[in-house]
Design a protein around this motif. Structure first.
Motif, mmCIF file in Angstrom:
data_model
loop_
_atom_site.group_PDB
_atom_site.id
_atom_site.type_symbol
_atom_site.label_atom_id
_atom_site.label_comp_id
_atom_site.label_asym_id
_atom_site.label_seq_id
_atom_site.Cartn_x
_atom_site.Cartn_y
_atom_site.Cartn_z
ATOM 1 N N ARG A 1 1.740 9.187 -5.622
ATOM 2 C CA ARG A 1 2.285 10.519 -5.336
ATOM 3 C C ARG A 1 3.294 10.945 -6.395
ATOM 4 N NH1 ARG A 1 6.685 12.606 -3.704
ATOM 5 N NH2 ARG A 1 7.661 10.552 -3.519
ATOM 6 N N ARG A 2 4.151 9.993 -6.806
ATOM 7 C CA ARG A 2 5.135 10.310 -7.831
ATOM 8 C C ARG A 2 4.453 10.645 -9.157
ATOM 9 N NH1 ARG A 2 7.910 6.315 -6.982
ATOM 10 N NH2 ARG A 2 7.101 4.916 -8.582
ATOM 11 N N ARG A 3 3.381 9.874 -9.480
ATOM 12 C CA ARG A 3 2.661 10.175 -10.725
ATOM 13 C C ARG A 3 2.011 11.551 -10.648
ATOM 14 N NH1 ARG A 3 1.260 4.640 -10.367
ATOM 15 N NH2 ARG A 3 -0.700 5.183 -9.331
ATOM 16 N N ARG A 4 1.454 11.888 -9.458
ATOM 17 C CA ARG A 4 0.851 13.218 -9.313
ATOM 18 C C ARG A 4 1.903 14.310 -9.483
ATOM 19 N NH1 ARG A 4 -1.816 10.656 -4.975
ATOM 20 N NH2 ARG A 4 -0.395 11.642 -3.479
ATOM 21 N N GLU A 5 3.060 14.085 -8.891
ATOM 22 C CA GLU A 5 4.125 15.075 -9.035
ATOM 23 C C GLU A 5 4.580 15.184 -10.484
ATOM 24 O OE1 GLU A 5 7.201 13.962 -6.381
ATOM 25 O OE2 GLU A 5 6.173 14.700 -4.575
ATOM 26 N N GLU A 6 4.712 14.041 -11.151
ATOM 27 C CA GLU A 6 5.120 14.068 -12.549
ATOM 28 C C GLU A 6 4.062 14.750 -13.406
ATOM 29 O OE1 GLU A 6 5.771 10.002 -13.438
ATOM 30 O OE2 GLU A 6 7.766 9.895 -12.490
ATOM 31 N N ASP A 7 2.771 14.470 -13.103
ATOM 32 C CA ASP A 7 1.695 15.118 -13.854
ATOM 33 C C ASP A 7 1.697 16.615 -13.609
ATOM 34 O OD1 ASP A 7 -0.813 14.924 -15.473
ATOM 35 O OD2 ASP A 7 -1.702 15.695 -13.628
ATOM 36 N N LEU A 8 1.929 16.996 -12.331
ATOM 37 C CA LEU A 8 1.983 18.425 -12.024
ATOM 38 C C LEU A 8 3.151 19.087 -12.738
ATOM 39 C CD1 LEU A 8 1.060 20.890 -10.422
ATOM 40 C CD2 LEU A 8 2.466 20.100 -8.509
ATOM 41 N N ALA B 1 0.831 -1.210 0.000
ATOM 42 C CA ALA B 1 0.000 0.000 0.000
ATOM 43 C C ALA B 1 0.863 1.256 0.000
ATOM 44 C CB ALA B 1 -0.924 0.001 1.226
ATOM 45 N N ARG B 2 1.956 1.223 0.802
ATOM 46 C CA ARG B 2 2.855 2.387 0.804
ATOM 47 C C ARG B 2 3.509 2.573 -0.557
ATOM 48 N NH1 ARG B 2 4.275 0.249 5.876
ATOM 49 N NH2 ARG B 2 6.151 -0.694 4.977
ATOM 50 N N GLY B 3 3.873 1.437 -1.178
ATOM 51 C CA GLY B 3 4.468 1.545 -2.518
ATOM 52 C C GLY B 3 3.486 2.113 -3.524
ATOM 53 N N ALA B 4 2.207 1.636 -3.441
ATOM 54 C CA ALA B 4 1.196 2.167 -4.363
ATOM 55 C C ALA B 4 0.953 3.652 -4.113
ATOM 56 C CB ALA B 4 -0.104 1.379 -4.204
ATOM 57 N N GLU B 5 0.913 4.017 -2.830
ATOM 58 C CA GLU B 5 0.723 5.434 -2.498
ATOM 59 C C GLU B 5 1.906 6.266 -2.983
ATOM 60 O OE1 GLU B 5 -0.001 8.251 1.453
ATOM 61 O OE2 GLU B 5 -0.002 6.063 1.613
ATOM 62 N N GLU B 6 3.106 5.732 -2.823
ATOM 63 C CA GLU B 6 4.282 6.450 -3.304
ATOM 64 C C GLU B 6 4.270 6.572 -4.817
ATOM 65 O OE1 GLU B 6 7.866 8.490 -3.327
ATOM 66 O OE2 GLU B 6 6.436 8.065 -1.708
ATOM 67 N N ASP B 7 3.851 5.496 -5.510
ATOM 68 C CA ASP B 7 3.752 5.560 -6.970
ATOM 69 C C ASP B 7 2.716 6.597 -7.393
ATOM 70 O OD1 ASP B 7 5.650 3.599 -7.156
ATOM 71 O OD2 ASP B 7 4.234 1.954 -7.455
#
Length: 382
Positions: free
Chosen positions: A184-191, A176-182
């Protein structure tokens, strides 16, 4: 928990002899107080162990260099001690750790027995026995783990149902932490992608605006050059092109250049376009110094306005209303006028307005109404 291999301790073991006696009795191993020795050995082993039994067997007294001591040395004795130890609590070792959970594995059960050997070199003096105890095999106390209360974190037995459940939970939490981190990373990359796209779009917009401004500046420079040029047909064509365009700033520039050119044709074109774009033209009135009554008429006349209904772009004829509310003779009424080159004349019922273009980009002249004194009139061309 484990004493060093060469651990030794000097102790005084009272044998009940009164202090102050001069003679030193002969040392005999049988007289050595075993209970005191046992207590000292118990003190040397970790508290996890208990001393169950202990034996002491005489051995030759070693000399300082390691050789047997002389038989005449009657005040010293040496014994070999064998202590049977029993483990008081079960012990465990850390298998792995994950956060606050410590997975453990058993090492030894309670009741495990070991034999600890030691050497006691005792000396009998006026105050009793003093002995130096050295452990010979302290390694038997090593490698047995730790009791449960000394382990860090939350101890869980490895391989148990609880351990399997906790490992599954830890794996799910990690996933779950890995999915959340992924995410978050996708959100940052999208931003970052959106910011980059917005930055690029803004740069492109700014570049397009700069190109438009450069092109507009070039058109303005070209328009100014053509209007101010020596070729009159080119000047007229440039002005008419500016008037027919949809750029208000170019039209304003062309208007000002035409009005300042002192060319009657350009002036006429500029005035016709200027009048045609207005619904009403305010006329400023001023008293004349020649007629003292003009000040009174001016104060009572009120604002004079030329309302424009239509302008003929060919001959400059216009139709509308002209008048002021102060005097009944000058009330707004139907008016007709004409623009001849740079001179504008307007006639209404009983009144006439005559104006001419000046170098100050104003139309100056007179306003007359039948028997009223003439007033100075001005229209600002802006």
């Amino acid at each position: 928990m484990v004493r060093p291999a060469a651990w030794g301790i000097a102790v005084t073991l009272m044998a009940g002899l009164a202090p102050g006696l001069a003679p030193v009795p002969t040392a005999r191993a049988a007289e050595l107080p075993i209970d005191r020795v046992r207590a000292e050995v118990s003190r040397l082993v970790p508290p996890l162990w208990t001393v169950e039994e202990m034996t002491a067997d005489p051995i030759p007294v070693p000399a300082p260099d390691g050789k047997a001591a002389a038989k005449t040395v009657e005040s010293r004795t040496a014994v070999r001690i064998a202590a049977k130890l029993r483990l008081a609590k079960p012990t465990y070792a850390v298998d792995s750790r994950d956060g606050a959970v410590t997975f453990i594995r058993p090492v030894a059960e309670a009741g495990l027995e070991k034999t600890l050997t030691a050497t006691a070199l005792a000396t009998l003096g006026p105050n009793g026995w003093s002995a130096r105890i050295e452990l010979r095999n302290p390694e038997v106390l090593e490698g047995i783990g730790q009791p449960l209360e000394e382990l860090p974190g939350r101890p869980v037995l490895a391989g148990s149902a609880e351990a399997n459940r906790l490992r599954d939970q830890i794996a799910r939490d990690a996933e779950a932490r890995g999915a959340e981190e992924d995410a978050r990373r996708r959100r940052e990359e999208d931003l970052l992608a959106r910011q980059a796209a917005a930055t690029k779009a803004e740069e492109e917009r700014a570049a397009a605006e700069r190109r438009q401004e450069d092109a507009r500046a070039a058109r303005i420079a070209e328009l100014r050059a053509r209007i101010q040029g020596a070729d009159r047909p080119a000047r007229i064509a440039a002005y008419e092109a500016a008037l027919g365009g949809n750029d208000p700033s170019l039209r304003q520039i062309a208007l000002e250049a035409a009005l300042q050119s002192r060319d009657p044709v350009l002036g006429n074109l500029a005035l016709k376009d200027w009048i045609a774009r207005r619904k009403a033209v305010p006329v400023q009135l001023y008293a004349t110094k020649e007629d003292p009554h003009s000040e009174t008429v001016l104060n009572n006349l009120g604002p004079l306005t030329l309302e424009i209904d239509s302008v003929n772009p060919v001959n400059g004829a216009l139709a509308g209303r002209l008048g002021a509310p102060g005097y009944s003779i000058a009330k707004p009424s139907a008016a007709v006028g004409a623009l001849a080159q740079t001179t504008l004349t307007v006639n209404a019922y009983g009144c006439a307005l005559s104006l001419r273009l000046t170098e100050q980009q104003t139309l100056d002249g007179l306003f007359r109404c039948q028997t009223l004194p003439a007033l100075i009139a001005r229209v600002t061309v802006d």
